[in-house]
Motif scaffolding. Structure first.
Motif, mmCIF file in Angstrom:
data_model
loop_
_atom_site.group_PDB
_atom_site.id
_atom_site.type_symbol
_atom_site.label_atom_id
_atom_site.label_comp_id
_atom_site.label_asym_id
_atom_site.label_seq_id
_atom_site.Cartn_x
_atom_site.Cartn_y
_atom_site.Cartn_z
ATOM 1 N N PRO A 128 102.525 66.720 16.162
ATOM 2 C CA PRO A 128 103.331 67.359 17.196
ATOM 3 C C PRO A 128 104.712 67.732 16.655
ATOM 4 N N PRO A 129 105.338 68.720 17.235
ATOM 5 C CA PRO A 129 106.683 69.053 16.808
ATOM 6 C C PRO A 129 107.668 67.976 17.250
ATOM 7 N N VAL A 130 108.744 67.859 16.521
ATOM 8 C CA VAL A 130 109.817 66.945 16.900
ATOM 9 C C VAL A 130 111.051 67.772 17.219
ATOM 10 N N GLY A 131 111.640 67.518 18.376
ATOM 11 C CA GLY A 131 112.898 68.147 18.753
ATOM 12 C C GLY A 131 114.008 67.112 18.737
ATOM 13 N N VAL A 132 115.244 67.586 18.662
ATOM 14 C CA VAL A 132 116.390 66.679 18.572
ATOM 15 C C VAL A 132 117.413 67.020 19.645
ATOM 16 N N VAL A 133 117.856 66.012 20.371
ATOM 17 C CA VAL A 133 119.000 66.147 21.270
ATOM 18 C C VAL A 133 120.119 65.285 20.704
ATOM 19 N N VAL A 134 121.276 65.901 20.496
ATOM 20 C CA VAL A 134 122.444 65.194 19.964
ATOM 21 C C VAL A 134 123.504 65.142 21.057
ATOM 22 N N LEU A 135 124.081 63.970 21.266
ATOM 23 C CA LEU A 135 125.265 63.848 22.116
ATOM 24 C C LEU A 135 126.440 63.559 21.195
ATOM 25 N N LEU A 204 121.100 70.562 35.070
ATOM 26 C CA LEU A 204 120.846 71.984 34.814
ATOM 27 C C LEU A 204 120.789 72.281 33.322
ATOM 28 N N ILE A 205 121.605 71.593 32.546
ATOM 29 C CA ILE A 205 121.575 71.805 31.089
ATOM 30 C C ILE A 205 120.205 71.428 30.547
ATOM 31 N N LEU A 206 119.685 70.297 30.999
ATOM 32 C CA LEU A 206 118.382 69.861 30.473
ATOM 33 C C LEU A 206 117.250 70.773 30.958
ATOM 34 N N GLU A 207 117.411 71.344 32.144
ATOM 35 C CA GLU A 207 116.435 72.356 32.572
ATOM 36 C C GLU A 207 116.521 73.592 31.688
ATOM 37 N N ASP A 208 117.744 73.932 31.310
ATOM 38 C CA ASP A 208 117.995 75.095 30.470
ATOM 39 C C ASP A 208 117.316 74.969 29.099
ATOM 40 N N ILE A 213 112.518 70.761 24.896
ATOM 41 C CA ILE A 213 112.248 69.340 25.123
ATOM 42 C C ILE A 213 110.783 69.063 25.439
ATOM 43 N N GLU A 214 110.187 69.857 26.330
ATOM 44 C CA GLU A 214 108.897 69.447 26.882
ATOM 45 C C GLU A 214 107.726 69.492 25.903
ATOM 46 N N PRO A 215 107.671 70.482 24.997
ATOM 47 C CA PRO A 215 106.510 70.460 24.102
ATOM 48 C C PRO A 215 106.662 69.466 22.953
ATOM 49 N N ARG A 249 123.668 58.543 31.282
ATOM 50 C CA ARG A 249 122.562 57.860 31.955
ATOM 51 C C ARG A 249 121.581 58.884 32.530
ATOM 52 N N GLU A 250 122.124 59.932 33.130
ATOM 53 C CA GLU A 250 121.280 60.988 33.701
ATOM 54 C C GLU A 250 120.499 61.707 32.602
ATOM 55 N N CYS A 251 121.165 61.964 31.498
ATOM 56 C CA CYS A 251 120.506 62.630 30.369
ATOM 57 C C CYS A 251 119.317 61.804 29.888
ATOM 58 N N ILE A 252 119.514 60.509 29.748
ATOM 59 C CA ILE A 252 118.435 59.644 29.248
ATOM 60 C C ILE A 252 117.301 59.542 30.269
ATOM 61 N N GLU A 253 117.641 59.523 31.544
ATOM 62 C CA GLU A 253 116.591 59.511 32.573
ATOM 63 C C GLU A 253 115.691 60.739 32.448
ATOM 64 N N GLN A 254 116.318 61.909 32.215
ATOM 65 C CA GLN A 254 115.544 63.148 32.108
ATOM 66 C C GLN A 254 114.713 63.192 30.828
ATOM 67 N N LEU A 255 115.289 62.669 29.746
ATOM 68 C CA LEU A 255 114.623 62.761 28.440
ATOM 69 C C LEU A 255 113.543 61.698 28.248
ATOM 70 N N ALA A 256 113.660 60.590 28.977
ATOM 71 C CA ALA A 256 112.832 59.412 28.684
ATOM 72 C C ALA A 256 111.339 59.711 28.490
ATOM 73 N N PRO A 257 110.717 60.551 29.329
ATOM 74 C CA PRO A 257 109.275 60.779 29.134
ATOM 75 C C PRO A 257 108.935 61.448 27.808
ATOM 76 N N HIS A 258 109.913 62.033 27.151
ATOM 77 C CA HIS A 258 109.667 62.788 25.923
ATOM 78 C C HIS A 258 110.170 62.066 24.672
ATOM 79 N N LEU A 259 110.856 60.941 24.841
ATOM 80 C CA LEU A 259 111.540 60.330 23.686
ATOM 81 C C LEU A 259 110.563 59.683 22.711
ATOM 82 N N ALA A 260 110.856 59.871 21.421
ATOM 83 C CA ALA A 260 110.061 59.256 20.346
ATOM 84 C C ALA A 260 110.922 58.394 19.442
ATOM 85 N N GLY A 261 112.231 58.491 19.568
ATOM 86 C CA GLY A 261 113.127 57.704 18.735
ATOM 87 C C GLY A 261 114.557 57.886 19.202
ATOM 88 N N PHE A 262 115.413 56.940 18.838
ATOM 89 C CA PHE A 262 116.776 56.910 19.383
ATOM 90 C C PHE A 262 117.705 56.264 18.365
#
Ligand code: MN
Ligand code: MN
Length: 294
Positions: A128-135, A204-208, A213-215, A249-262
């Protein structure tokens, strides 16, 4: 330096039984302003005992989730050797379908963990592809800094090279050089600065960036200076006008189903009043709870 023997709170499983594997990367070889992030893994572990084992807001009991703390990786004070050690260990974690959590250490180490994650996942049958979210407060998009391509000031650039420029997004930015900005625009690096966070909000950013994120399986790389210094004073390069813990906290709630590493990087205990390490520990617990309860 002696190694602090304390393990992260509730990380009582063996490596083989664990779903999550925590390890420390006590390294600050390329820091540009304040040193001290090498002491962060021990400080974050100590502060992890501040919190209840029960995550009230999610009704999750953390003691029911199998977590292993492998302690700190030991490596020579040389950047490439440190990155390689982190890559090898993260690869081992990912290859066994476990979830790696790195306690940094400076932000340059993230590229080692991401590389290991990608190699570990590709050892399994699907790719599967890996995507990255950076804060991060900083764009970290310099090609090199003080003659070092693996400086923490270059971390997003190295991460982007690993996954491809379309598969990474940075949120919370409010500092960059003119050249970084030019390169980011030229390459098509997607980032949301603090003005945009204030206007749009995290949801809205995470929807954007849903297409990113989702695939994918997402690697979340959190530089603690993404937070406003009022919340996280103990960092190497503090920047005003930052994220609040509620944003993250909100960001992590949205990302949680997709997370593979942190990873959670750049806490600097010599400049901390304890709250930065505590906030870092709390977000490690939130990630474990939200990902592990699924
Ligand atoms: Mn950074
Ligand atoms: Mn930063």
């Amino acid at each position: 330096m002696t190694t602090d023997p304390i393990l992260f709170a509730d990380a009582e499983a063996s490596f083989s039984d664990a779903r999550f594997v925590i390890f420390g990367g006590p390294f600050d070889g390329t820091v540009s302003h304040r040193a001290g992030t090498k002491d962060a893994p021990a400080a974050i572990r100590r502060e992890s005992y501040n919190f209840e084992t029960y995550l009230y807001e999610y009704d999750i009991e953390l003691t029911t989730i199998a977590v292993h703390d492998a302690g700190d990786l030991s490596f020579l004070p040389e950047t490439r050797a440190a990155l390689d050690a982190i890559c090898q260990f993260t690869k081992k974690i990912a290859a066994e379908n476990k979830f790696p959590i790195m306690l940094g250490g400076e932000h340059s180490l993230s590229v080692g963990a991401l590389k290991g994650l990608m190699e570990g996942i590709s050892d399994t049958k699907s790719k599967p592809p890996v995507g990255v979210v950076v804060l991060d407060a900083h764009l970290d998009y310099r090609n090199e800094y003080e003659n070092e391509r693996f400086s923490h000031a270059c971390s997003a650039r190295r991460l982007a090279e690993l996954v491809g420029i379309k598969n990474i997004v940075t949120i919370g930015v409010r500092s960059m050089s003119g050249e970084e900005r030019k390169d980011a625009l030229k390459h098509g690096l997607k980032f949301y600065d603090m003005n945009t966070v204030a206007e749009m909000g995290m949801k809205l950013i995470l929807e954007d960036v849903r297409d990113l994120i989702e695939p994918a399986r997402i690697y979340l790389s959190m530089d603690m200076d993404a937070f406003d210094p009022a919340f996280a004073p103990g960092v190497g390069n503090p920047e005003p006008f930052g994220l609040t813990p509620v944003h993250v906290r909100e960001c992590i709630e949205q990302l949680a189903p997709h997370l593979a590493g942190f990873d959670i990087m750049e806490t600097s205990p010599p400049y901390d009043n304890g709250n930065t390490a505590a906030l870092a520990a709390r977000f490690v617990r939130n990630v474990i709870g939200l990902v592990g309860s699924k």
